[in-house]
Design a protein around this motif. Structure first.
Motif, PDB file in Angstrom:
ATOM      1  N   LYS A 397      20.282  43.653  41.811  1.00 32.17           N
ATOM      2  CA  LYS A 397      20.381  42.216  41.992  1.00 32.17           C
ATOM      3  C   LYS A 397      21.492  41.648  41.106  1.00 32.17           C
ATOM      4  CE  LYS A 397      15.897  40.669  43.691  1.00 32.17           C
ATOM      5  NZ  LYS A 397      14.736  39.784  43.451  1.00 32.17           N
ATOM      6  N   VAL A 398      22.145  40.602  41.608  1.00 30.89           N
ATOM      7  CA  VAL A 398      23.248  40.003  40.875  1.00 30.89           C
ATOM      8  C   VAL A 398      22.697  39.150  39.734  1.00 30.89           C
ATOM      9  CG1 VAL A 398      25.276  38.522  41.049  1.00 30.89           C
ATOM     10  CG2 VAL A 398      24.633  39.979  42.970  1.00 30.89           C
ATOM     11  N   SER A 399      23.237  39.336  38.551  1.00 32.79           N
ATOM     12  CA  SER A 399      22.800  38.568  37.382  1.00 32.79           C
ATOM     13  C   SER A 399      23.564  37.249  37.278  1.00 32.79           C
ATOM     14  CB  SER A 399      23.015  39.378  36.108  1.00 32.79           C
ATOM     15  OG  SER A 399      24.406  39.608  35.899  1.00 32.79           O
ATOM     16  N   LEU A 400      23.066  36.343  36.447  1.00 32.41           N
ATOM     17  CA  LEU A 400      23.745  35.068  36.212  1.00 32.41           C
ATOM     18  C   LEU A 400      25.112  35.292  35.580  1.00 32.41           C
ATOM     19  CD1 LEU A 400      23.699  31.985  36.242  1.00 32.41           C
ATOM     20  CD2 LEU A 400      22.530  32.070  34.021  1.00 32.41           C
ATOM     21  N   ALA A 401      25.201  36.279  34.698  1.00 28.47           N
ATOM     22  CA  ALA A 401      26.483  36.576  34.060  1.00 28.47           C
ATOM     23  C   ALA A 401      27.515  37.034  35.080  1.00 28.47           C
ATOM     24  CB  ALA A 401      26.293  37.639  32.984  1.00 28.47           C
ATOM     25  N   ALA A 402      27.068  37.825  36.090  1.00 28.78           N
ATOM     26  CA  ALA A 402      27.995  38.299  37.121  1.00 28.78           C
ATOM     27  C   ALA A 402      28.507  37.145  37.970  1.00 28.78           C
ATOM     28  CB  ALA A 402      27.313  39.339  37.996  1.00 28.78           C
ATOM     29  N   LEU A 403      27.644  36.179  38.242  1.00 27.19           N
ATOM     30  CA  LEU A 403      28.064  35.021  39.025  1.00 27.19           C
ATOM     31  C   LEU A 403      29.093  34.176  38.288  1.00 27.19           C
ATOM     32  CD1 LEU A 403      24.661  33.819  40.544  1.00 27.19           C
ATOM     33  CD2 LEU A 403      26.526  34.980  41.735  1.00 27.19           C
ATOM     34  N   SER A 404      29.079  34.243  36.965  1.00 30.39           N
ATOM     35  CA  SER A 404      29.966  33.404  36.166  1.00 30.39           C
ATOM     36  C   SER A 404      31.274  34.088  35.792  1.00 30.39           C
ATOM     37  CB  SER A 404      29.250  32.968  34.886  1.00 30.39           C
ATOM     38  OG  SER A 404      28.027  32.316  35.185  1.00 30.39           O
TER      39      SER A 404
END
Length: 512
Positions: A397-404
């Protein structure tokens, strides 16, 4: 009594055979018979031809017409013989010059009003005509753009049979039939251009796709819903090199057989991307059918990507049918009277959830599946099929850090690396006739001069000794290691390349 001969094409897969349409007009009771193994649609041609000829202000109703499609041993399918039969019959009746129609190939269906109508398979038919030495074909107006994709062939068209008769009569003096005018340009379909940079995070999966594209390897993406598996798969074609002219024509010829060539056809160098639904049957995936044998999704994706989303939801028999095409690069469909071969050189991308509910990832605390359900679900991707998958990667699953974080490399940047790696492979294997590492036979890689030293392959040799790899798996790890070296600009794989290839080979299996 009079006889005339013209030409048509009988398709068997993407290959075609020139057919002599021999028409005989004799005395006797009115009749219209067709010989030469016609199918049901072709046996109904006499009614269509009689009506079309009548609409052109001629008549065959009082004639005894015998049509032979030679060679008679080849099965003939479809309505594409209508125009050739009508032209041959009119020539035999003395309404058209016999010599003018002799070397012309006719590929079109006839309406009852004499209109020339579209048929599928125009591109492979024109390719077969050129290969047989014919330099003039007559097609329906809708098929002119598709027929013109073949160089060296004069394309003629007419809206109705009567118009074509007028063209032939004008050719009595030895003039060639006038070439069809250029069709009106069709604007390219509008749509958003996708790019690999749109995928947030998933660095390991992005690297796996780059490795797969560089060497032509198959990929399995396993992860929970919403992790980006479909996004990654859809962007696979954006990092593949463009097709050559011959490859693009070959792929388009397959799609022509199912009527999937768009209006205003043009040679598109973009590799095809085909994603059948998980309810697809064996015939839909690998080809077949109760009438004419048609190509399936694996052939329609020839020279491109075949993506099976929710792979574990496909029927087991459908997945098993992929095993032979993945090895040989072609599909062979046998029937009582014929054997049809379709090309199927594809890169397979599978996407699957870790379990039926999709939550069996990480610690699996949210998973609602019973252990037996999970084992049954994982078993749908059988060992023999997974043994043909070079790269098996987990997509978390994509993490919040990856989205940023900042976007990764674009498709153009990655495609440049892929082209460089493929150029190195083509140069290395030119003598053997292979273009990609994935195409090189295992024995070639295990023998001098390409055999790697034991100090490099000790991890791989150990895995084989322990039974963690099959012989096929051993060779596939070697191919993957060579691709990793090509991407890194090395002439020979290192022990690190072997280790990485071994991890990609076994990580998905371990998770399953």
């Amino acid at each position: 009594m009079s006889i005339a001969v013209t030409r048509a094409v009988a398709l068997r897969g993407v290959s075609g055979h020139l057919v002599d349409v021999e028409c005989h007009i004799g005395r006797g009771l009115p009749a219209f018979d067709i010989g030469g193994l016609p199918d049901r649609a072709l046996r109904q041609a006499p009614g269509r031809v009689r009506a079309a000829v009548l609409s052109a202000e001629f008549s065959l109703n009082s004639s005894q017409v015998m049509v032979n499609l030679s060679p008679a041993a080849i099965p003939k399918h479809g309505t594409g013989f209508d125009l050739a039969i009508a032209v041959g019959a009119l020539a035999a009746a003395g309404e058209l010059p016999v010599q003018a129609v002799r070397e012309v190939v006719h590929v079109a269906e006839l309406g009852l009003d004499g209109q020339l109508r579209h048929v599928v398979g125009v591109l492979p038919s024109v390719l077969a005509a050129r290969a047989g030495g014919c330099r003039c074909v007559v097609v329906a107006p809708e098929d002119v753009a598709e027929a013109r994709l073949v160089d060296g062939v004069r394309v003629v068209t007419a809206r109705r049979l009567g118009d074509l008769v007028s063209l032939y009569r004008a050719a009595r003096s030895g003039e060639e039939l006038p070439e069809a005018p250029d069709p009106e340009p069709v604007p390219p379909p509008s749509g958003r251009v996708i790019d690999l940079a749109e995928v947030s995070g998933q660095h390991e999966a992005r690297s796996a796709l780059t490795l797969a594209a560089a060497g032509g390897h198959h990929v399995l993406l396993t992860g929970p819903p919403g992790s980006g598996k479909t996004m990654l798969a859809e962007r696979m074609v954006t990092i593949l090199p463009p097709l050559s002219q011959d490859q693009a024509l070959e792929s388009l010829a397959v799609r022509s057989l199912v009527g999937a060539v768009p209006a205003g056809a043009a040679v598109d160098p973009t590799p095809p991307f085909v994603a059948p639904h998980h309810s697809a049957s064996v015939a839909a995936l690998v080809g077949g059918g109760s009438g004419a044998v048609l190509p399936g999704a694996v052939s329609q994706a020839h020279n491109g990507v075949l993506f099976l989303d929710e792979a574990a939801e496909f029927p087991t028999s459908v997945l098993q049918a992929l095993r032979q095409p993945l090895e040989s690069g072609r599909v062979v469909i046998a029937r009582a009277r014929e054997q049809v071969t379709f090309p199927a050189r594809v890169q397979l991308v599978l996407a699957a959830n870790p379990c039926p509910c999709g939550e069996g990832h990480g610690r699996g605390l949210a998973c609602r599946c019973r252990p037996m359900e999970r084992r049954t679900y994982a078993a749908r991707l059988s060992g023999p099929l997974l043994d043909r998958i070079d790269i098996q990667v987990q997509v978390p699953k994509v993490s919040l850090a990856a989205l940023s974080e900042a976007p990764g490399d674009s498709s153009a940047v990655v495609a440049a690396h892929v082209r460089q790696a493929r150029a190195a492979q083509a140069l290395r294997w030119a003598e053997g006739g292979w273009a990609l590492n994935s195409q090189v036979p295992g024995p070639v890689l295990r023998r001098p001069p390409w055999r790697l030293p034991s100090s490099t392959t000790h991890q791989l040799d150990r895995a084989l000794e322990l039974g963690n790899l099959t012989g096929r798996g051993y060779d596939r790890v070697l191919r993957l290691a060579w691709t990793a070296a090509d991407l890194a600009g090395r002439d020979v794989p290192s022990a690190g390349d072997i280790g990485m290839a071994l991890i990609y080979r076994t990580s998905g299996a371990a998770a399953a």
